[in-house]
Structure formats: structure tokens, C-alpha cells
Design a protein around this motif. Structure first.
Motif, PDB file in Angstrom:
ATOM      1  N   PHE A 164       3.791  19.836  -5.594  1.00 32.32           N
ATOM      2  CA  PHE A 164       3.704  19.698  -7.043  1.00 32.32           C
ATOM      3  C   PHE A 164       2.277  19.884  -7.541  1.00 32.32           C
ATOM      4  CE2 PHE A 164       8.011  18.172  -6.984  1.00 32.32           C
ATOM      5  CZ  PHE A 164       8.485  18.433  -8.259  1.00 32.32           C
ATOM      6  N   LEU A 165       1.292  19.424  -6.777  1.00 28.72           N
ATOM      7  CA  LEU A 165      -0.095  19.634  -7.177  1.00 28.72           C
ATOM      8  C   LEU A 165      -0.454  21.119  -7.194  1.00 28.72           C
ATOM      9  CD1 LEU A 165      -1.981  16.739  -5.361  1.00 28.72           C
ATOM     10  CD2 LEU A 165      -1.509  16.952  -7.794  1.00 28.72           C
ATOM     11  N   ALA A 166       0.170  21.879  -6.287  1.00 27.33           N
ATOM     12  CA  ALA A 166      -0.124  23.309  -6.202  1.00 27.33           C
ATOM     13  C   ALA A 166       0.654  24.124  -7.231  1.00 27.33           C
ATOM     14  CB  ALA A 166       0.180  23.813  -4.789  1.00 27.33           C
ATOM     15  N   ILE A 208       7.957  16.335 -16.410  1.00 25.68           N
ATOM     16  CA  ILE A 208       7.946  15.997 -17.837  1.00 25.68           C
ATOM     17  C   ILE A 208       6.502  15.694 -18.196  1.00 25.68           C
ATOM     18  CG2 ILE A 208       8.882  14.494 -19.633  1.00 25.68           C
ATOM     19  CD1 ILE A 208      11.218  13.873 -17.831  1.00 25.68           C
ATOM     20  N   PRO A 209       5.745  16.678 -18.653  1.00 18.28           N
ATOM     21  CA  PRO A 209       4.317  16.483 -18.931  1.00 18.28           C
ATOM     22  C   PRO A 209       4.073  15.395 -19.968  1.00 18.28           C
ATOM     23  CG  PRO A 209       4.885  18.815 -18.928  1.00 18.28           C
ATOM     24  CD  PRO A 209       6.171  18.052 -18.884  1.00 18.28           C
ATOM     25  N   GLU A 210       2.872  14.866 -19.977  1.00 19.28           N
ATOM     26  CA  GLU A 210       2.529  13.757 -20.854  1.00 19.28           C
ATOM     27  C   GLU A 210       2.633  14.126 -22.326  1.00 19.28           C
ATOM     28  OE1 GLU A 210      -1.081  10.491 -21.484  1.00 19.28           O
ATOM     29  OE2 GLU A 210      -1.342  12.230 -20.180  1.00 19.28           O
ATOM     30  N   ARG A 211       2.389  15.389 -22.667  1.00 18.20           N
ATOM     31  CA  ARG A 211       2.440  15.756 -24.074  1.00 18.20           C
ATOM     32  C   ARG A 211       3.859  15.677 -24.634  1.00 18.20           C
ATOM     33  NH1 ARG A 211       1.659  20.660 -21.323  1.00 18.20           N
ATOM     34  NH2 ARG A 211       3.402  22.132 -21.446  1.00 18.20           N
ATOM     35  N   ILE A 262       3.340  11.587 -10.083  1.00 16.97           N
ATOM     36  CA  ILE A 262       2.839  12.964 -10.030  1.00 16.97           C
ATOM     37  C   ILE A 262       4.004  13.939 -10.208  1.00 16.97           C
ATOM     38  CG2 ILE A 262       1.852  14.732  -8.530  1.00 16.97           C
ATOM     39  CD1 ILE A 262      -0.258  12.918  -9.551  1.00 16.97           C
ATOM     40  N   ILE A 263       5.108  13.658  -9.528  1.00 12.91           N
ATOM     41  CA  ILE A 263       6.274  14.538  -9.617  1.00 12.91           C
ATOM     42  C   ILE A 263       6.854  14.530 -11.032  1.00 12.91           C
ATOM     43  CG2 ILE A 263       8.638  14.907  -8.795  1.00 12.91           C
ATOM     44  CD1 ILE A 263       7.753  13.753  -6.099  1.00 12.91           C
ATOM     45  N   GLY A 264       7.014  13.330 -11.606  1.00 14.46           N
ATOM     46  CA  GLY A 264       7.639  13.221 -12.919  1.00 14.46           C
ATOM     47  C   GLY A 264       6.713  13.531 -14.072  1.00 14.46           C
ATOM     48  N   GLY A 265       5.416  13.207 -13.918  1.00 11.18           N
ATOM     49  CA  GLY A 265       4.461  13.406 -14.996  1.00 11.18           C
ATOM     50  C   GLY A 265       3.904  12.083 -15.486  1.00 11.18           C
ATOM     51  N   PHE A 266       2.583  11.963 -15.510  1.00  8.40           N
ATOM     52  CA  PHE A 266       1.953  10.725 -15.961  1.00  8.40           C
ATOM     53  C   PHE A 266       2.276  10.461 -17.428  1.00  8.40           C
ATOM     54  CE2 PHE A 266      -0.773  11.160 -12.226  1.00  8.40           C
ATOM     55  CZ  PHE A 266      -0.886   9.836 -11.838  1.00  8.40           C
ATOM     56  N   GLY A 267       2.488   9.173 -17.758  1.00  9.92           N
ATOM     57  CA  GLY A 267       2.762   8.780 -19.131  1.00  9.92           C
ATOM     58  C   GLY A 267       4.211   8.881 -19.525  1.00  9.92           C
ATOM     59  N   SER A 268       5.070   9.310 -18.614  1.00 12.15           N
ATOM     60  CA  SER A 268       6.478   9.516 -18.940  1.00 12.15           C
ATOM     61  C   SER A 268       7.347   8.559 -18.136  1.00 12.15           C
ATOM     62  CB  SER A 268       6.877  10.970 -18.645  1.00 12.15           C
ATOM     63  OG  SER A 268       8.277  11.122 -18.728  1.00 12.15           O
ATOM     64  N   SER A 323       0.825  -1.215   0.000  1.00 13.50           N
ATOM     65  CA  SER A 323       0.000   0.000   0.000  1.00 13.50           C
ATOM     66  C   SER A 323       0.855   1.259   0.000  1.00 13.50           C
ATOM     67  CB  SER A 323      -0.946  -0.011   1.200  1.00 13.50           C
ATOM     68  OG  SER A 323      -1.805  -1.134   1.159  1.00 13.50           O
ATOM     69  N   LEU A 324       1.791   1.348   0.958  1.00 11.07           N
ATOM     70  CA  LEU A 324       2.622   2.541   1.057  1.00 11.07           C
ATOM     71  C   LEU A 324       3.568   2.649  -0.134  1.00 11.07           C
ATOM     72  CD1 LEU A 324       3.361   5.024   2.704  1.00 11.07           C
ATOM     73  CD2 LEU A 324       5.010   3.619   3.972  1.00 11.07           C
ATOM     74  N   VAL A 325       4.126   1.508  -0.568  1.00 10.71           N
ATOM     75  CA  VAL A 325       5.019   1.516  -1.733  1.00 10.71           C
ATOM     76  C   VAL A 325       4.267   1.973  -2.978  1.00 10.71           C
ATOM     77  CG1 VAL A 325       6.477   0.099  -3.219  1.00 10.71           C
ATOM     78  CG2 VAL A 325       6.477  -0.284  -0.749  1.00 10.71           C
ATOM     79  N   GLY A 326       3.046   1.455  -3.160  1.00  7.91           N
ATOM     80  CA  GLY A 326       2.249   1.868  -4.306  1.00  7.91           C
ATOM     81  C   GLY A 326       1.873   3.333  -4.257  1.00  7.91           C
ATOM     82  N   LEU A 327       1.571   3.814  -3.051  1.00  8.01           N
ATOM     83  CA  LEU A 327       1.221   5.229  -2.903  1.00  8.01           C
ATOM     84  C   LEU A 327       2.410   6.121  -3.241  1.00  8.01           C
ATOM     85  CD1 LEU A 327      -0.817   7.357  -2.053  1.00  8.01           C
ATOM     86  CD2 LEU A 327      -0.082   7.040   0.320  1.00  8.01           C
ATOM     87  N   LYS A 328       3.604   5.724  -2.807  1.00  3.18           N
ATOM     88  CA  LYS A 328       4.788   6.525  -3.121  1.00  3.18           C
ATOM     89  C   LYS A 328       5.132   6.439  -4.615  1.00  3.18           C
ATOM     90  CE  LYS A 328       6.852   6.616   1.465  1.00  3.18           C
ATOM     91  NZ  LYS A 328       8.063   6.361   2.287  1.00  3.18           N
ATOM     92  N   GLY A 329       4.848   5.303  -5.235  1.00  2.00           N
ATOM     93  CA  GLY A 329       5.014   5.217  -6.683  1.00  2.00           C
ATOM     94  C   GLY A 329       4.081   6.179  -7.399  1.00  2.00           C
ATOM     95  N   PHE A 330       2.854   6.295  -6.890  1.00  2.00           N
ATOM     96  CA  PHE A 330       1.899   7.250  -7.450  1.00  2.00           C
ATOM     97  C   PHE A 330       2.413   8.677  -7.293  1.00  2.00           C
ATOM     98  CE2 PHE A 330      -1.761  10.076  -6.758  1.00  2.00           C
ATOM     99  CZ  PHE A 330      -2.436   9.902  -7.951  1.00  2.00           C
ATOM    100  N   ILE A 331       2.986   8.986  -6.122  1.00  2.00           N
ATOM    101  CA  ILE A 331       3.538  10.323  -5.891  1.00  2.00           C
ATOM    102  C   ILE A 331       4.707  10.592  -6.828  1.00  2.00           C
ATOM    103  CG2 ILE A 331       4.717  11.783  -4.192  1.00  2.00           C
ATOM    104  CD1 ILE A 331       3.093  10.374  -2.026  1.00  2.00           C
ATOM    105  N   ALA A 332       5.543   9.578  -7.055  1.00  2.00           N
ATOM    106  CA  ALA A 332       6.664   9.737  -7.987  1.00  2.00           C
ATOM    107  C   ALA A 332       6.169  10.045  -9.394  1.00  2.00           C
ATOM    108  CB  ALA A 332       7.523   8.466  -7.989  1.00  2.00           C
TER     109      ALA A 332
END
Length: 239
Positions: free
Chosen positions: A222-224, A231-234, A178-184, A167-176
Motif C-alpha cells: 500500500f505504501l508503494a 479511503i483518503p483523509e480528504r 495505512i490500508i484504510g486511510g488516516f482520519g477515516s 506492541s504487535l497489536v498496536g503495530l497491526k492497528g497502524f498498518i490497518a
């Protein structure tokens, strides 16, 4: 497998990868294929529910008590530039680097990679071009399940094995992400490095009690400030 069957670590790792690949492909063909025509929210809820079912099934089979097993290197420590690193951490680093490079090469240089990217971008158009979309999705689910098996087996010697360990590992992967950019893929790597360095520096400079707090501080920041990530998805290829 390591604890109950007494198998060597790497043999158990290979068997776990095979079993998870089969389960991932079956999930794609039997469950996910039936949800593709539903609204995204329905698919998300069904997937989350199936995950809860699997977690509770594991709790029934293995019991609620945490389990612990040693990695292939035991408690061996290695010195790198004056820094002590465990053998298991080095193994994780090597596996991550090899898999990242291999995945990047496959997605960009091979036909199967181009097919997977085409299905990710537009399934209907890919189907019209003769691509077997359902088989590609099953293969993608199988590959993702193999990655999950590798992650669980490699991280388990560093923690107590419980049904909640991911759970915590997956949550931190999600945060990573967010920081790097989805799809990248490069963004996910950069985000993971930033998160890991920030957590460890905060543990060293402040206190290890605040290690997990740093992840959520970075998430909010990063959300703010930059919700699209570094690195945005585009600017990245979807896969």
C-alpha cells in the motif's frame, strides 16, 4: 485486577476503564497541555518516553513473568456457519461493532461530537468560538484511554499478559490505518478486515508461520501503490 484481586471479569473491565479514563485526563492536563506549544517532534518523543516509563513501571509492579487469565466464557466455543469461534472472540466482535456505531453516532449527530471535530480541525478557531479546548482534549484523552483499557482486557485472555503484548497489536492497528486511510473510521474498519482476512487466509493456505509477515507485505504494497489508503483523509471527517 482479575488475577490479583480476584474480581469478576466485567467488574474488573469497568474499574479498569474508570482508572484509565482518570489517568488519560490527567495526562492531557499535566503533560500534553505543556507540549502543545512545542514542535511536533518534541511532543512525539515525550509521549513515547512516557509510554516507555509506564511500561517499565508495570514490569516493576507485576514482574517480568507472563500472566494468564480466562475470559468470562472460558474455553467455550460457538459454531457459526460451520466455523468454530471462541466466546471471547465473539465478545470482542460485539464490543467493536457497538463502540464503532456509537462513536459514529456521537461524532456526527451530537453537539459534543461536533465540538470534538472542531477542535481536531482547528484548535485556535475553536477557542475563539468559546469552546473549552483543554477540557475537550482531556475528554478525548480519557475516551482514548478507556478504549485502550477495553482492548487490553478483551485481548488478554487470548494471549499471555506481558508489558509487550500491545506492541504487535498496536503495530497491526497502524498498518490497518495505512490500508484504510488516516482520519477515516470506515477506512480503519475496512483496513482491519482486509488485514485480518489476509492473515488468516495465508495461515490456512500457506503456513501460520507467515501470518505476521503478511501484515508487513500489505504495508509495503500500500505504501508503494496507494499510500493515501483506500479511503483518503480528504474524503473522511477528522475526529
Amino acid at each position: 485486577m482479575v488475577i490479583q484481586l480476584g474480581l469478576p471479569f466485567f467488574l474488573a473491565l469497568a474499574l479498569a476503564a474508570v482508572v484509565m479514563a482518570v489517568l488519560g485526563a490527567l495526562f492531557s492536563r499535566l503533560v500534553f497541555a505543556r507540549l502543545q506549544q512545542q514542535r511536533p517532534l518534541v511532543a512525539i518523543i515525550a509521549t513515547v518516553g512516557f509510554g516507555i516509563f509506564l511500561r517499565e513501571l508495570a514490569r516493576i509492579i507485576y514482574g517480568p513473568e507472563p500472566l494468564m487469565y480466562a475470559g468470562p466464557f472460558g474455553d467455550a466455543m460457538f459454531g457459526i456457519g460451520g466455523v468454530k469461534v471462541s466466546g471471547q472472540q465473539l465478545l470482542i466482535l460485539v464490543v467493536v461493532v457497538v463502540l464503532t456505531v456509537a462513536q459514529n453516532v456521537v461524532l456526527r449527530r451530537t453537539m459534543i461530537g461536533k465540538v470534538m471535530r472542531a477542535v481536531a480541525v482547528d484548535r485556535d478557531t475553536a477557542a475563539l468560538m468559546g469552546i473549552p479546548v483543554q477540557k475537550v482534549l482531556a475528554g478525548t484523552f480519557a475516551y482514548s484511554s478507556v478504549l485502550a483499557a477495553l482492548a487490553g482486557m478483551l485481548l488478554a485472555p487470548l494471549f499471555f499478559v506481558t508489558t509487550e503484548m500491545g506492541s504487535l497489536v498496536g503495530l497491526k492497528g497502524f498498518i490497518a490505518m495505512i490500508i484504510g486511510g488516516f482520519g477515516s473510521i470506515p477506512g480503519a474498519i475496512v483496513g482491519g478486515l482486509i488485514l485480518g482476512l489476509s492473515e488468516n487466509l495465508s495461515s490456512y493456505l500457506v503456513s501460520s508461520m507467515y501470518k505476521d509477515v503478511i501484515a508487513f507485505v500489505l504495508l509495503l504494497a500500500f505504501l508503494a501503490v496507494r499510500p493515501q489508503g483506500l479511503i483518503p483523509e480528504r474524503h473522511a471527517d477528522r475526529a
